[in-house]
Design an enzyme around this catalytic site. Sequence first.
Site, PDB file in Angstrom:
ATOM      1  N   LYS A 155       0.860  -1.185   0.000  1.00 16.67           N
ATOM      2  CA  LYS A 155       0.000   0.000   0.000  1.00 16.67           C
ATOM      3  C   LYS A 155       0.897   1.236   0.000  1.00 16.67           C
ATOM      4  O   LYS A 155       1.413   1.655   1.037  1.00 16.67           O
ATOM      5  CB  LYS A 155      -0.935   0.023   1.209  1.00 16.67           C
ATOM      6  CG  LYS A 155      -1.951   1.152   1.172  1.00 16.67           C
ATOM      7  CD  LYS A 155      -2.896   1.065   2.358  1.00 16.67           C
ATOM      8  CE  LYS A 155      -3.955   2.169   2.258  1.00 16.67           C
ATOM      9  NZ  LYS A 155      -3.372   3.511   2.304  1.00 16.67           N
ATOM     10  N   LYS A 177      -2.951  -2.132   7.917  1.00 15.24           N
ATOM     11  CA  LYS A 177      -2.047  -1.037   8.269  1.00 15.24           C
ATOM     12  C   LYS A 177      -1.001  -1.537   9.260  1.00 15.24           C
ATOM     13  O   LYS A 177      -1.331  -2.096  10.310  1.00 15.24           O
ATOM     14  CB  LYS A 177      -2.834   0.141   8.874  1.00 15.24           C
ATOM     15  CG  LYS A 177      -3.935   0.682   7.977  1.00 15.24           C
ATOM     16  CD  LYS A 177      -3.405   1.213   6.666  1.00 15.24           C
ATOM     17  CE  LYS A 177      -2.718   2.534   6.791  1.00 15.24           C
ATOM     18  NZ  LYS A 177      -3.612   3.661   7.020  1.00 15.24           N
ATOM     19  N   CYS A 186      19.289  33.176  16.547  1.00 15.16           N
ATOM     20  CA  CYS A 186      20.510  33.945  16.766  1.00 15.16           C
ATOM     21  C   CYS A 186      20.347  35.326  16.134  1.00 15.16           C
ATOM     22  O   CYS A 186      19.837  35.455  15.024  1.00 15.16           O
ATOM     23  CB  CYS A 186      21.701  33.213  16.145  1.00 15.16           C
ATOM     24  SG  CYS A 186      23.194  34.228  16.021  1.00 15.16           S
TER      25      CYS A 186
END
Length: 657
Positions: free
Chosen positions: A111, A306, A418
């Site tokens: 997938k 998944k 900075c």
Amino acid sequence: MEVKQRMEELTRELERHNHLYYVLDRPEIADYEYDAMLRELENLEAAHPELASPLSPTRRVGGEPLSQFEKVTHAVPLESLQDVFSQEELRDFDARIRESVAEPVYTVEPKVDGLSVALEYRDGSFVRGATRGDGLVGEDVTENLKTIRSIPMTLENAPSRLIVRGEVFMPRAVFERLNEKREERGEPLFANPRNAAAGSLRQLDPKIAAERQLDILIFNLQLAEGITFETHSETLDYLRTLRFKVIPYALCRDMEQAERQIRQIDEGRYDLAYDIDGAVMKLNDLAERRRLGSTAKFPRWAVAYKYPPEIKSTVVEDIVVQVGRTGVLTPKAVVAPVRLAGTTVTNATLHNQDFITEKDVRIGDTVRIRKAGEIIPEILEVEFSKRPADAMPYRLPSVCPVCGAPVRRDEDGAAVRCTGAECPAQLARNLTHFVSREAMDIDGLGSAIVEQLIAAGLLRSPADLYYLEREEVEKLDRMGKQSTENLLNAIEASKENDLSRLINAFGIRQVGTKAAKVLARTFGSLDALMNASLEDLTAVPDIGGITAENVVSWFAEEQSRDMIQRLRQAGVNFESHDQVQDTRFAGKTFVLTGALSLFTRDEATAKIEAFGGKAASSVSKKTTYVVAGENAGSKLKKANELGIPVLSEQDFLDMLQ
């Protein structure tokens, strides 16, 4: 040979070599030979534009920018899949299938984690490509898809109408290079390749999409007029014969085979050139698919398994701070080496001070980490039960670890920056901005030459540009006598620039081109601006309190003062050439809209500002006049709604005279 015939021959050859290189990974010719053919076709198309095809390989570099994406209604819906997260859920899916299908055969495919699109062909020619959208209606991204070299522009022996579905992705290697360049330019990084691919495919300028080097894997046949198939695997094999780059798949005749294949994909996922977030399991028989149909949300014949994100524990051995090219201090946790998502992880991002404070991360802590988007290691949580007794809360340093200048938190975010004008970590970016067209406009001094000058130790500050020696510059790569002469002349000429350009070149936060012009005109000299108080600055129209604070702070820094002193000694102009003498437009705001014929936008803006006025980009109640050219659109409409006076170009010209 006729021109048209030669163009067609070149097109066929270039497309064949695209397929060999980008799909089969079997190049037959060198890049030089390919480029020579492409240049020949470009030259023929330039000489005979009437013969140029919209599907020409020359379009792979991107055509003209679009104003918007048109909506596309999909001929066949692009359905999404139901997600499952465990072996038990996979078995449940198989059990439901077996209620209707006696001996199901499945395909199992990776997938791909990208962006789903549909590609449509008519009579073998690519005519349109669209994003999935909501599955029924997507967006027309044809021009961007043409830049993907693995998508064939023409097909041989194809049906009269063919629609295929694929997943557009950004290869990992391309993603990493893209983020490196964005970091160098001080741009926000993409979180993962999927976000980068989606953002690239939805660029209105196809040239940007072309630069992103997207790729695609085709995973479904949506429509093929006049051709029938019995199985999904047959359709994939057929699409491969048409020269598509097709998703790899495995046929599985039972759940044991399917589960084994899903595990194998998981084990090899980090060896792939692209990201995946799971495996897709589909019923192979197309007739059975039609019989099973779909729910309101998903097809009943497929699921997406998944993979869970891999999470491991490790120890924070140190916290180090890096200073980026934009001056932002980025903390990083140095962790005990741990194998995660296919690589050995030795550090994890800590983002900023807010993140460190929220998670309460300390040196010596045991933390749980994962790879965000499978790319960037990040800390999820601290295992407080394992915290050493002497672990102390961590705070970012109050001065830059590179140059020692004070750091300052952004007023509009969590970044700590900075403030050093000559900080070595920011030098390349500061110099590139200093010499840019909007700033000191030093022609011929691009980022590549700037990098060479820095590497040679010739530049440690923008002021060093005005002290370069001819002999030193000539030693640089590709810098002969004439190139050096041209560069040094351009640097010398920049000394006479107006003060506004120098102010912009300093790179003070929130002080861009417009604010720099306002400050230069108001104070007249750099010395007057340097000595201006916060009250003096906030009294200037269009200069807000935060911008005023940024200006005061920048001029107060030792590095800023040092750079200014060296610029003064070099003879750089500190005076404004553009003082407002005629203030007829003082306090008035103009908005320009439509196509102007008597002026360019920049010329009209310069006229307005020269007479003390302001040129704005949008219409509001504060707008004094709208100057409308041909084909004026929404701004003119809004001006009429608000009752704001509208001037023609001639009206505007009369006011100027």
